[in-house]
Scaffold this motif. Structure first.
Motif, PDB file in Angstrom:
ATOM      1  N   LEU A   1       0.927  -1.573  -0.210  1.00 44.71           N
ATOM      2  CA  LEU A   1      -0.379   0.030  -0.385  1.00 44.71           C
ATOM      3  C   LEU A   1       0.590   1.079   0.083  1.00 44.71           C
ATOM      4  O   LEU A   1       0.793   2.328  -0.531  1.00 44.71           O
ATOM      5  N   ALA A   2       2.497   0.665   0.841  1.00 49.32           N
ATOM      6  CA  ALA A   2       3.220   2.181   0.900  1.00 49.32           C
ATOM      7  C   ALA A   2       3.494   2.833  -0.582  1.00 49.32           C
ATOM      8  O   ALA A   2       3.348   3.656  -0.540  1.00 49.32           O
ATOM      9  N   ALA A   3       3.857   1.354  -1.095  1.00 48.85           N
ATOM     10  CA  ALA A   3       4.927   1.526  -2.385  1.00 48.85           C
ATOM     11  C   ALA A   3       3.869   2.004  -3.328  1.00 48.85           C
ATOM     12  O   ALA A   3       4.226   3.054  -4.208  1.00 48.85           O
ATOM     13  N   LYS A   4       2.222   1.537  -3.083  1.00 47.11           N
ATOM     14  CA  LYS A   4       1.490   2.229  -4.651  1.00 47.11           C
ATOM     15  C   LYS A   4       0.888   3.509  -4.302  1.00 47.11           C
ATOM     16  O   LYS A   4       1.149   4.570  -4.915  1.00 47.11           O
ATOM     17  N   MET A   5       0.933   3.875  -2.838  1.00 47.92           N
ATOM     18  CA  MET A   5       1.558   5.339  -2.881  1.00 47.92           C
ATOM     19  C   MET A   5       2.122   6.514  -3.440  1.00 47.92           C
ATOM     20  O   MET A   5       1.726   7.396  -4.056  1.00 47.92           O
TER      21      MET A   5
END
Length: 192
Positions: A49-53
């Motif tokens: 999720l953090a990487a996609k953000m």
């Protein structure tokens, strides 16, 4: 047997995350219909999720996504809430602007009740976190990334994420309006 403070804090966060999902489920819903999804993610899913953000932030040149991704990195887990596309069949409503549910469904307009119900449910959820002294913040950016990753079912059209943390100082407030590597002001709530 001894338990470290960190282990007990993690247990508390997990318990409160479950209580948040329960509070959201029991929050009032229009016509008594629940059209909400909820998930709790941690570990590899939280990292994704953090990487996609970060990816969204770089693609759109919106530094608040990068700042929020750093907040996700500092979180034990993230509670995700999404609104499913449903229509209540109410005559003469027009809250969505499409006349009625038939018109909304035909035009692809989202039900105003689904959006309102999601907001009320998240308010119930964060009140549980606050009552248990778990740091939290509702994040649009985390919801957008969760939708992009396909974490919700296909019926969900709107999502938000609520990261949870226990630390000396909440990582979600008193944070810079820009990421440390950027001097561009963040648009939205923190813009000055």
């Amino acid at each position: 047997m001894k338990y470290s403070g960190e282990k007990l804090q993690l247990r508390a966060i997990e318990t409160v995350a479950s209580l948040m999902v329960t509070a959201a489920k029991t929050a009032p819903k229009g016509c008594g219909r629940d059209s909400m999804e909820s998930l709790i993610i941690d570990g590899a899913d939280k990292d994704a999720l953090a990487a996609k953000m970060r990816e969204i932030g770089e693609e759109t040149r919106q530094p608040f996504y990068l700042r929020d991704a750093e907040n996700i990195d500092l979180s034990a887990c993230v509670v995700l809430f999404g609104a499913q596309e449903t229509y209540r069949g109410l005559p003469y409503c027009n809250y969505c602007g499409a006349g009625d549910c038939f018109g909304a469904n035909k035009s692809g307009t989202h039900c105003a009740f689904a959006v309102g119900d999601l907001g009320i449910a998240m308010g119930s959820a964060v009140s549980v976190a606050g009552a248990h002294h778990i740091d939290n913040r509702i994040m649009f950016s985390a919801g957008k990334a969760a939708l992009a990753l396909g974490l919700f079912s296909e019926k969900v059209f709107l999502g938000y994420g609520i990261p949870l943390s226990v630390s000396e100082k909440s990582p979600y407030f008193d944070r810079p309006a820009t990421t440390p590597a950027s001097s561009t002001p963040t648009p939205g709530c923190n813009a000055k």
